[in-house]
Design a protein around this motif. Sequence first.
Motif, mmCIF file in Angstrom:
data_model
loop_
_atom_site.group_PDB
_atom_site.id
_atom_site.type_symbol
_atom_site.label_atom_id
_atom_site.label_comp_id
_atom_site.label_asym_id
_atom_site.label_seq_id
_atom_site.Cartn_x
_atom_site.Cartn_y
_atom_site.Cartn_z
ATOM 1 N N LEU A 70 0.789 -1.063 0.028
ATOM 2 C CA LEU A 70 -0.054 0.039 0.096
ATOM 3 C C LEU A 70 0.767 1.227 -0.107
ATOM 4 N N ALA A 71 2.051 1.068 0.717
ATOM 5 C CA ALA A 71 3.025 2.447 0.608
ATOM 6 C C ALA A 71 3.686 2.387 -0.698
ATOM 7 N N SER A 72 3.789 1.472 -1.471
ATOM 8 C CA SER A 72 4.570 1.761 -2.714
ATOM 9 C C SER A 72 3.793 1.818 -3.908
ATOM 10 N N ASP A 73 4.497 2.131 -5.208
ATOM 11 C CA ASP A 73 3.856 2.220 -6.233
ATOM 12 C C ASP A 73 3.158 1.030 -6.889
ATOM 13 N N ASP A 74 3.281 0.016 -6.076
ATOM 14 C CA ASP A 74 2.584 -1.401 -6.496
ATOM 15 C C ASP A 74 1.045 -1.230 -6.675
ATOM 16 N N SER A 75 0.780 -0.277 -5.563
ATOM 17 C CA SER A 75 -0.704 0.067 -5.538
ATOM 18 C C SER A 75 -1.174 1.398 -5.875
ATOM 19 N N ALA A 76 -0.506 1.946 -6.671
ATOM 20 C CA ALA A 76 -0.531 3.320 -7.504
ATOM 21 C C ALA A 76 -1.917 3.580 -7.913
ATOM 22 N N TYR A 77 -2.984 2.470 -8.421
ATOM 23 C CA TYR A 77 -4.169 2.740 -8.729
ATOM 24 C C TYR A 77 -5.070 2.281 -7.619
ATOM 25 N N MET A 78 -4.894 2.360 -6.509
ATOM 26 C CA MET A 78 -5.660 1.771 -5.285
ATOM 27 C C MET A 78 -5.840 2.822 -4.257
ATOM 28 N N THR A 79 -7.189 3.100 -3.991
ATOM 29 C CA THR A 79 -7.540 4.251 -2.962
ATOM 30 C C THR A 79 -8.827 3.935 -2.431
ATOM 31 N N GLY A 80 -8.981 4.098 -1.305
ATOM 32 C CA GLY A 80 -10.453 3.829 -0.451
ATOM 33 C C GLY A 80 -10.963 2.401 -0.496
ATOM 34 N N GLN A 81 -9.894 1.494 -0.279
ATOM 35 C CA GLN A 81 -10.076 0.155 -0.149
ATOM 36 C C GLN A 81 -9.920 -0.463 1.142
ATOM 37 N N LEU A 82 -10.773 -1.335 1.725
ATOM 38 C CA LEU A 82 -10.571 -2.109 2.681
ATOM 39 C C LEU A 82 -10.289 -3.671 2.525
ATOM 40 N N PHE A 83 -9.425 -4.155 3.212
ATOM 41 C CA PHE A 83 -9.093 -5.815 3.025
ATOM 42 C C PHE A 83 -8.451 -6.189 4.484
#
Length: 266
Positions: free
Chosen positions: A228-241
């Motif tokens: 979540l901190a890295s660019d691996d999740s660059a297109y991810m926001t507002g999510q819960l898991f």
Amino acid sequence: MKLKLRDKYVLVTGASKGIGKAIALGMAREGAHVAVNYNSDKAGADEVVEEIAAMGRQSFAVRADIADVGQIKEMFGVIADKFGRLDVLINNAGITGWTDLFEVTEEKWDTVINTNLRGTFFCSLEAAKMMKEAAGGSIINISTICAELGVKNLVAYASSKGGIHAMTKQMAVELAPFNIRINTFGPGATNVDRNLQDDPSYKTTWGAMVPLGRTAEPEDMVGPTVFLASDDSAYMTGQLFFVDGGWTVRGKIPESNMDAALDKHR
């Protein structure tokens, strides 16, 4: 090997022990410089700082009770002075607040909500102000499976974390124009000292509830946080898991152990 967080500046709240400590060290292993927040455990925070410094990263301990908005503002002032910017905030600090439903007092409720929900919001707000000036960043909230399953003796705790879930969605929409992402994940049963002290048979009893057959180690929370901190999740926001070995899928709780833990906190 490419470091995913090379020269990123990170703040981890509640990082003197447990999951927060594991995450702080995990961030540093991926190349980040880490501010280590603590409230009462200065010795623990100093040890984490020493371990991070030994990796060749910048690190310092900063005290703040995140239930106190004034202290939050002071902490971010220190971070601005020492780091100059903030790329990642990890809202890990929190309290459990064991209480029987019919014994919840206004004071107990406020203590838990002020630390877990209000503290997380105002830390996020201060971080977002810094990230807005730097054209982006990532905010990561650490929640709990208790906000998903419904468990005994933790109504204030679960309510505070459920509030974080809603807050994550709201802030994701409002912060997206500034390239600031915010996501939340909830650990399952984890082998931190607090849990092991409450229940000597914690690993066996709670592990039996988990489809993967074991309780988590704090280090199991590092990978999701790095993602979540890295660019691996660059297109991810507002999510819960949830990072829980499948526990929220099965949904079983050892109620006798919940009662025993409550008795220890009365």
